[in-house]
Design a protein around this motif. Structure first.
Motif, short mmCIF file in Angstrom:
data_model
loop_
_atom_site.label_atom_id
_atom_site.label_comp_id
_atom_site.label_asym_id
_atom_site.label_seq_id
_atom_site.Cartn_x
_atom_site.Cartn_y
_atom_site.Cartn_z
N ILE A 1 8.40 1.43 -2.85
CA ILE A 1 9.00 2.03 -1.65
C ILE A 1 9.36 0.95 -0.62
O ILE A 1 10.41 1.00 0.00
N GLU A 2 8.48 -0.05 -0.50
CA GLU A 2 8.75 -1.13 0.46
C GLU A 2 10.02 -1.88 0.10
O GLU A 2 10.68 -2.45 0.96
N VAL B 1 13.34 0.33 1.40
CA VAL B 1 13.52 0.83 2.77
C VAL B 1 14.68 0.17 3.53
O VAL B 1 15.16 0.73 4.51
N PRO C 1 6.14 8.74 -0.58
CA PRO C 1 6.75 7.55 -1.17
C PRO C 1 7.23 7.78 -2.62
O PRO C 1 8.34 7.41 -2.97
N LYS D 1 0.80 -1.24 0.00
CA LYS D 1 0.00 0.00 0.00
C LYS D 1 0.83 1.28 0.00
O LYS D 1 0.29 2.37 0.01
N GLY D 2 2.14 1.18 0.00
CA GLY D 2 2.98 2.37 0.03
C GLY D 2 2.86 3.22 -1.22
O GLY D 2 2.97 4.44 -1.17
N ASP E 1 -5.88 2.67 1.91
CA ASP E 1 -4.96 1.58 2.21
C ASP E 1 -5.60 0.55 3.12
O ASP E 1 -5.03 -0.48 3.42
N LYS F 1 5.56 7.74 7.45
CA LYS F 1 5.18 8.37 6.19
C LYS F 1 6.24 8.12 5.12
O LYS F 1 5.93 7.82 3.98
N LEU F 2 7.51 8.25 5.51
CA LEU F 2 8.59 8.08 4.54
C LEU F 2 8.69 6.65 4.04
O LEU F 2 9.00 6.40 2.88
N ARG F 3 8.43 5.69 4.93
CA ARG F 3 8.57 4.27 4.56
C ARG F 3 7.35 3.74 3.82
O ARG F 3 7.30 2.58 3.45
N GLY F 4 6.34 4.57 3.63
CA GLY F 4 5.14 4.14 2.94
C GLY F 4 4.25 3.28 3.83
O GLY F 4 3.40 2.54 3.34
N ARG F 5 4.43 3.39 5.15
CA ARG F 5 3.66 2.55 6.07
C ARG F 5 2.47 3.27 6.70
O ARG F 5 1.63 2.64 7.31
N ALA F 6 2.39 4.57 6.55
CA ALA F 6 1.25 5.31 7.09
C ALA F 6 0.00 4.85 6.36
O ALA F 6 0.01 4.70 5.14
N LYS F 7 -1.08 4.64 7.10
CA LYS F 7 -2.29 4.08 6.49
C LYS F 7 -3.33 5.17 6.22
O LYS F 7 -3.95 5.70 7.14
#
Lengths: 161, 739
Positions: A79-80, A83, A108, A38-39, B28, B18-24
């Motif tokens: 992006i995943e 990292v 991202p 989902k990134g 998502d 946010k930077l790692r693309g993990r913020a939901k």
């Protein structure tokens, strides 16, 4: 209604996928709904905003514009997938220090563009940075701190070498 | 400086995610058996629904279908007035007005189904402009199309005009603006009569959504729960609109018995959600022979769209700011919000002030030019200062020195030498350069007694591990509220910032701190957070769990011991209006705002006389903000706001056709990219405000007010044309240069 489907074999972040989808399903849908990563975001669906930016067969591309039929035998990095790299960690530290992320939605894609830039060119000028990131829209920052973050990352890389 | 201190650039607490693309963000998130929702909307701007046709050759069995008949409570979206329908049942008042909702588990089939529903309508001639609406040829709202109207009066304008040395009159226009947050609007809802309603989504004001749902479903408050998910930008565009979306998603969820996700794609978002109110201003100003302002007669009109929504309050703020940073003994402001057959216009950073301040600051330059006075000199003669009264008769309490602020800004930008240099260099050059500035203020917090009405509350809870939870309904949307609140708490309690957690706004967990708008979050709610933290510390010291001078370790132990002996350690803090605020809502006079932030912005532009493009080459933003709590975050707000305002001035244009934007995609609605903006230079001054946390005042909207007139003034300096309209596009520059 039976829909036409094609068989796709591809690699995303080093993992192999095998699935059947309509040929016009987009790479962004494959990433988000099949690989469940989902990134990568969808901001516009027409290749303007860059929030869906990924590395596709070695080049950055807006994944909302890539039809499934082109994904067969491809390698995608999202992006995943970056990292855990050293370069990402340097970029992350700089963006956190310099305030390069606000709402985070463009982030991202912005990081993928930055990662790609610094991979190709470890010492870009300010104008080269702005040009490299011009395909990533941001509504929060005005880009000033994004540029500063990239410059800070370059400084760190320089200091390491 | 320590990490937890005020004035230190503490790192954004949610940045790594946010930077790692993990913020939901809402899209998502998914639930098992979740359905996707879609909205079928009106294709006409005004008329009546005759029939809703569902294609008989399409299988509707698995679809959930909702119309106005399915609404359990009142068919309206509860706001200030309740004229906006949740789903239209008969009359159509704007294009894209929602009529039918459908849901299905296959989002691709859902899209096909949308085209299988035909709304048969009878079209009526729409009202599509302020002028049209004022003419009353067709009445589309209330008795006279006027959503809201009021007058602000000070002194005797008519008398003053009689003794004027010069009277200058001109009209100014600003266009609509789309927020274009990178994350579109989205909600997931779950609803049943027994369990009540839960919604998750991208939003600024969880309790606004809560209020709208209680009204629509006629359910008790406790049965409704609203949870904010990570929000990808808002800028006012997610202040009232999410209430509509939540109502829609909840109706589908209620009927289907399943979770329903309703997320707009970009085109639907641009077409159907709110925009900045287009404005029309007419200024008629009298000055004496020395250039001193004698009187101002101002008409300030807004295009409200089809329903009232936020228009009364946007009108209020815009009208109050129309007099700006000047002292004028006689003022008459006639403010009106008119209805038109377009999607309702709504909150957008600045909230009426960017519109009136553009008009005013352009007007001031126009008068100065007429008087053959440098614009800075004309302003200096007329600046307001502490002790003098504004257009609403508010006496400025805090120390204000606009003369010094202006001098500093002009010095930082090398204004005077550039004026001379550009004049010389422009001769015979294809590229003409110019420099211009604006001086302005922005009232922080709700207007008048608004904060008293909101009666905001926050809570601080200490866990037995010594962690501090901050409980407010204020939402993080990128502005940095999570970090600022953490800093305030860790500073007061003298603990590491990592011990503080700002809890995600969930109406079942946090008290109502009012909406996250009006530049109030740090100044008003941050102050309550500070108070609660002080009360917590005081309580622990009074009850002898802590000494006056304690270590972090001792603090953690104190929390542990207290909770062991007394149970929950939770402190509430509730807003109390400062005694110096006195406001008359009907007359719109008195203390409009608790305080103001003050600014001078300078823009340096170049205009290409062959391509007619105008570019901002340099920008200086100087503002006095009370106290800068976090420099990086504060700069980020100013830079971002200036960027949005540069977009408002030079790039963003809605091409209206029949009350609907023709350019409804990112490829046709243009916002600045990294190549289109200069480095925005930000400078702060601090004159602490007595009621703000550590003296801080609101700054979120301030940067939206100044750039448009500064840029327009700069363009005039470059090519000699005074643009009284924004946006200023190449085609406008081409037209003016060739006439």
């Amino acid at each position: 209604m039976k829909e036409n489907k094609i068989d796709i074999k591809c690699t995303i972040n080093g993992k192999k996928y095998d699935f059947s989808v309509p040929p016009m399903l987009r790479l962004i849908d494959i990433i988000r709904d099949i690989a469940l990563l989902k990134g990568t975001k969808e901001g516009c669906g027409e290749g303007e905003c860059g929030t869906c930016l990924v590395i596709f067969n070695g080049k950055i591309i807006n994944s909302c514009l890539v039809p499934a039929s082109q994904v067969h035998n491809s390698k995608t990095t999202t992006i995943e997938g970056i990292v855990n790299t050293h370069l990402y960690k340097v970029i992350e530290k700089a963006f956190i220090k310099k305030g390069g992320a606000q709402c985070g939605f463009c982030t991202p894609g912005m990081i993928i563009a930055t990662y790609d830039l610094l991979t190709q060119n470890p010492k870009p000028s300010k104008n080269e940075i702005k040009f490299a990131l011009s395909g990533n829209l941001c509504r929060c920052t005005g880009y000033t701190k994004i540029t500063e973050s990239v410059l800070d990352a370059i400084k760190s890389i320089g200091a390491e070498n | 400086m320590k990490q937890n201190q005020i004035g230190y650039s503490s790192l954004r607490v949610e940045a790594p995610e946010k930077l790692r693309g993990r913020a939901k963000y809402i899209d998502d998130i998914a639930f098992p058996d979740m359905l996707y929702g879609a909205t079928i909307r009106s294709e006409i701007s005004r008329g009546k629904i005759l029939n809703i046709d569902f294609d008989k050759n399409f299988n509707w069995d698995e679809f959930t279908i909702v119309t106005s008949k399915d609404i359990p409570g009142k068919n309206h979206v509860a706001h200030i007035m309740n004229d906006q329908l949740c789903l239209s049942d008969n009359l159509i008042n704007h294009k894209h007005e929602p009529i039918v909702l459908i849901a299905h588990k296959d989002k691709y089939l859902l899209n096909i189904a949308k085209s299988k529903i035909l709304i048969k309508t009878k079209e009526l001639k729409p009202v599509l402009s302020i002028k049209d609406s004022l003419s009353k040829k067709r009445i589309i709202w209330g008795k006279d199309n006027v959503i809201k109207q009021f007058n602000i009066s000070k002194g005797d304008v008519k008398k003053a005009f009689k003794i004027a040395h010069l009277i200058f009159e001109r009209e100014y226009y600003t266009g609509a603006q789309e927020h274009l947050y990178l994350e579109t609007n989205g909600i997931i809802a779950k609803a049943s009569h027994n369990d009540g309603i839960t919604v998750w989504g991208s939003m600024q004001c969880p309790y606004f959504v809560h209020h709208a749902l209680t009204s629509l479903f006629n359910l008790p408050k406790e049965k409704i729960r609203v949870i904010q998910t990570e929000t990808g930008g808002a800028f006012g565009g997610k202040e009232d609109y999410p209430s509509i979306l939540a109502c829609h998603a909840a109706l589908l969820a209620f009927k289907s018995g399943k979770h329903v996700k309703l997320v707009y794609d970009r085109e639907e978002d641009i077409l159907s959600t709110t925009k900045r109110h287009p404005s029309f201003s007419r200024y008629k100003t009298a000055v004496d022979k020395n250039g001193k302002l004698l009187a101002m007669e101002i008409d300030f009109y807004l295009d409200g769209g089809a329903y009232s929504t936020m228009s009364p309050v946007v009108l209020s703020r815009g009208a109050i700011h129309a007099g700006g940073v000047y002292f004028c003994p006689n003022i008459e402001i006639n403010a009106k919000a008119l209805a038109t057959n377009t999607s309702p216009h709504g909150a957008f950073r600045g909230f009426g002030a960017p519109q009136s301040i553009f008009a005013l600051e352009k007007h001031i330059n126009d008068i100065a030019k007429e008087l053959k006075m440098p614009p800075e000199e004309f302003r200096r003669i007329n600046f307001i200062s502490d002790g003098l009264k504004t257009s609403t008769g508010q006496k400025i309490r805090d120390k204000v020195d606009l003369n010094t602020l202006l001098s500093k800004a002009l010095k930082l930008s090398s204004y005077n030498s550039k004026i001379k240099r550009f004049e010389k260099e422009n001769n015979g050059s294809q590229i003409k350069k110019g420099i211009g500035f604006s001086t302005f203020m922005h009232g922080a917090g709700f207007t008048g007694e608004g904060e008293k009405r909101l009666a905001s509350q926050v809570a601080i809870k200490a866990t037995k591990e010594g962690k501090i939870h901050v409980l407010t309904s204020s939402t993080e949307m990128g502005q940095g509220k999570n970090t600022v609140f953490s800093q305030i708490v860790s500073s007061v309690l003298k603990i590491d910032i990592n011990l503080v957690e700002v809890i995600k706004p969930d109406t079942s967990k946090v008290p109502d701190s009012g909406p996250t708008v009006a530049s109030r979050t740090t100044m008003v709610i941050g102050k309550l957070v500070e108070n609660a933290a002080v009360d917590l510390k005081t309580l622990l010291i009074q009850k002898k769990y802590l000494n006056e001078n304690y270590s972090e370790k001792e603090f953690i132990k104190a929390c542990s011991n207290y909770t062991k002996n007394h149970g929950e350690l939770k402190i509430f803090s509730k807003y109390k209006q400062p005694s110096f605020i006195k406001w008359n809502e009907n007359a719109h006079t008195g203390d409009a705002y608790a305080t103001f932030s003050w600014a001078v912005y300078v823009a340096e532009v170049s205009v290409d006389t062959k391509t007619y493009e105008a570019k901002v080459d340099n920008f200086w933003a100087l503002q006095e903000v009370g106290k800068v709590i976090n420099p990086t975050l504060a700069e980020g707000q100013i830079e971002g706001g200036v960027a949005q305002a540069i977009g408002f001035t030079l790039f963003e244009n809605i091409k209206w056709e029949n009350g609907s934007p023709q350019n409804s995609k990112m490829s046709s609605y243009i916002i600045p990219t990294s190549m289109d903006l200069p480095d925005i230079k930000v400078f702060f001054e601090e004159v602490p405000y007595s009621e703000g946390p550590e003296g801080a005042k609101g700054i979120g909207e301030l940067p939206m007010d100044g750039p448009a007139p500064a840029i327009s003034n700069a363009i005039e300096n470059a090519v000699g044309i005074s643009f009284n309209r924004i946006p200023i596009l190449p085609e406008h520059i081409c037209e003016k240069l060739n006439s």
